[in-house]
Design a protein around this motif. Structure first.
Motif, short mmCIF file in Angstrom:
data_model
loop_
_atom_site.label_atom_id
_atom_site.label_comp_id
_atom_site.label_asym_id
_atom_site.label_seq_id
_atom_site.Cartn_x
_atom_site.Cartn_y
_atom_site.Cartn_z
N HIS A 25 -4.37 0.66 -3.84
CA HIS A 25 -4.22 0.40 -2.40
C HIS A 25 -5.36 -0.45 -1.87
N THR A 39 9.79 1.48 -1.08
CA THR A 39 8.36 1.18 -1.23
C THR A 39 8.13 -0.16 -1.92
N SER A 46 -5.32 5.16 -5.27
CA SER A 46 -6.30 4.76 -4.26
C SER A 46 -6.89 3.39 -4.57
N ALA A 67 -4.67 -3.95 -3.03
CA ALA A 67 -3.60 -4.57 -2.25
C ALA A 67 -4.11 -5.06 -0.90
N THR A 86 0.82 -1.22 0.00
CA THR A 86 0.00 0.00 0.00
C THR A 86 0.85 1.27 0.00
N ARG A 87 2.18 1.11 0.15
CA ARG A 87 3.08 2.26 0.08
C ARG A 87 3.51 2.55 -1.36
#
Length: 470
Positions: A445, A375, A442, A448, A364-365
């Motif tokens: 993320h 990351t 977004s 993920a 999510t990074r």
């Protein structure tokens, strides 16, 4: 995803009885490796090319999903039928037909004038892969015995993992230098060499049994998976289930239920004998496989897409960003296989997916700024460590979960389940692939996090459903 699939597929070769000694075993090994590499390379390289394909052909998120799933759908639905066709008509004959079809379909994809033509070519590639994959492995298993078989399967798996790893890198370079169409053309010389070796050095052993082909079961499974995939793709692209998507989802469920009814009626001639599901461990292993490989399939589609679209990576750099994952799996899986042999598969198949889940949460990074080293790389390494802990025990556990007479179909079904997981996961990514900028980050993320939850659920399947072994 393809980097982990060789270990998932290798049980097919292990389950094949050995034929009489053959000449030129090394050339036969080379033929099976070349044929299988077509499927492994194409299963990974296209993911890096999705942004370029989308820009050139004006493809939306749903079309991009189908460019991936057009390949996965027939491969998932027809893998067992391809193996049965080899048993009936001759493995050499079906392998050669599969390689030839794959080569022609690759040319089709390279020349496709629009996204619809490209998706059609990808479907043909999937059919070719469903013919060549199980038969290349069956030929490998029938050629070697004892320690020689173990070494040959190890070489095959290592080269397959290497092909899946190097594919995105080479494909990315071709996209940057020549264009996305070139990544399909790299299949042609590999296929021609495999055809030459196959025609010259492979020989079929007559099968007096000539098993029947479960064409009705294969048709129902294909239609059911296609309808389900279509409905999920439409729903994910429109952020809701419209009447068309709802009808497709219902039809998919109906056809899959009909598939189970037909398989029950076919008895021993069924493509998928339902007696396999009397084993609790077999059910748990396939649930684990579906969840874990579905999460991994989403990763291999989305990570290069986000790195290219948001972080400005070139296609070559995006392909290289995924390289740590297959490298770690290739280096560590044999060690984990030996450990699992001593302690049993239950603990590795519980802890491995949980580690993969932690890696997805780290992912999510990605896309929110920061360097690759802080990351993307940490997430790739953690996911790789978890997959390395799981893939080798999974292959042996599948063989041990059913009777000896069913090991071939059980291993083939497990391979099909792995690809079906990627198929369903990719069908649900339409809205993410259609997004741009902050919305894309977004959406990635959220995907993920969902993949992390699915991986954790896979670990729970290993803990709860697998039987304890001494």
């Amino acid at each position: 995803m393809t980097a982990a699939l060789p270990a998932c597929d290798r049980t097919i070769a292990v389950s094949v009885p050995v034929a009489t000694p053959v000449r030129h075993p090394r050339l036969i090994l080379a033929t099976t490796i070349l044929a299988s590499s077509l499927a492994f390379i194409d299963g990974s390289v296209v993911n890096v090319g999705l942004p370029a394909i989308g820009r050139d052909l004006g493809a939306d998120g749903a079309c991009l999903s189908w460019i991936v799933n057009g390949y996965l759908l027939p491969l998932s639905a027809l893998l067992l039928l391809g193996g049965a066709a080899g048993d009936r008509f001759g493995r050499r004959r079906v392998l050669v037909a599969g390689v030839a079809l794959f080569a022609l379909a690759s040319l089709w994809c390279a020349l496709a004038p629009g996204s619809g033509w490209l998706i059609a070519g990808r479907v043909l590639q999937g059919v070719g892969a469903a013919l060549l994959m199980p038969n290349s492995l069956a030929i490998l298993g029938a050629t070697f015995n004892g320690e020689a078989r173990g070494r040959a399967i190890g070489v095959w798996a290592a080269v397959g993992a290497g092909a899946g790893a190097i594919g995105p890198l080479i494909g990315g370079w071709l996209i940057d230098v020549v264009g996305w169409r070139a990544m399909f053309l790299i299949n042609v010389p590999i296929a021609l060499l495999a055809l030459y070796l196959g025609m010259r050095y492979l020989h079929d052993t007559p099968n007096p049994a000539r098993p029947t082909l479960d064409l009705k079961g294969a048709a129902l499974a294909s239609i059911g998976l296609a309808s389900l995939t279509w409905g999920l793709t439409v729903a994910s692209s429109t952020a809701g289930i419209d009447p068309g998507a709802a009808i497709a989802l219902v039809l998919g469920a109906v056809f899959l239920v009909l598939f189970l009814i037909v398989e029950h009626g076919c008895g021993d001639d069924a493509m998928l004998p339902l007696a396999l599901f009397s084993s609790r461990s077999f059910v748990g292993l396939n649930l684990l496989t579906f969840l874990l490989y579905g999460a991994l399939g989403a990763l291999f589609v989305l990570v290069p897409f986000v790195l290219i679209e948001v972080n400005g990576y070139s296609a070559t750099e995006a392909g290289a960003a995924l390289l740590p994952l297959p490298v770690v799996i290739a280096l560590a899986s044999s060690t984990m296989g030996r450990i699992a042999g001593r302690i049993g598969p239950r603990l590795p198949l519980t802890l491995g997916p949980l580690i993969v889940a932690a890696g997805f949460f780290l992912a999510t990074r990605i896309g929110a700024g920061g360097s690759y080293w802080s990351t993307t790389l940490p997430a790739m390494l953690v996911i790789a460590i978890g997959m390395a802990a799981a893939v080798a025990p999974l292959t042996t556990a599948v063989l041990a979960s059913v009777a000896t007479s069913h090991t071939g179909v059980a291993s083939g079904f497990n391979s099909a389940v792995a690809r079906s997981g990627g198929l369903i996961a990719t069908a649900m990514l339409g809205m993410v692939l259609a997004a741009h900028g902050a919305a894309l980050v977004s959406g990635f993320h959220v995907a993920a996090i969902v993949a992390g939850v699915a991986s954790a659920a896979a670990g729970l399947c290993g803990l709860i459903l697998l039987e304890r072994q001494p």
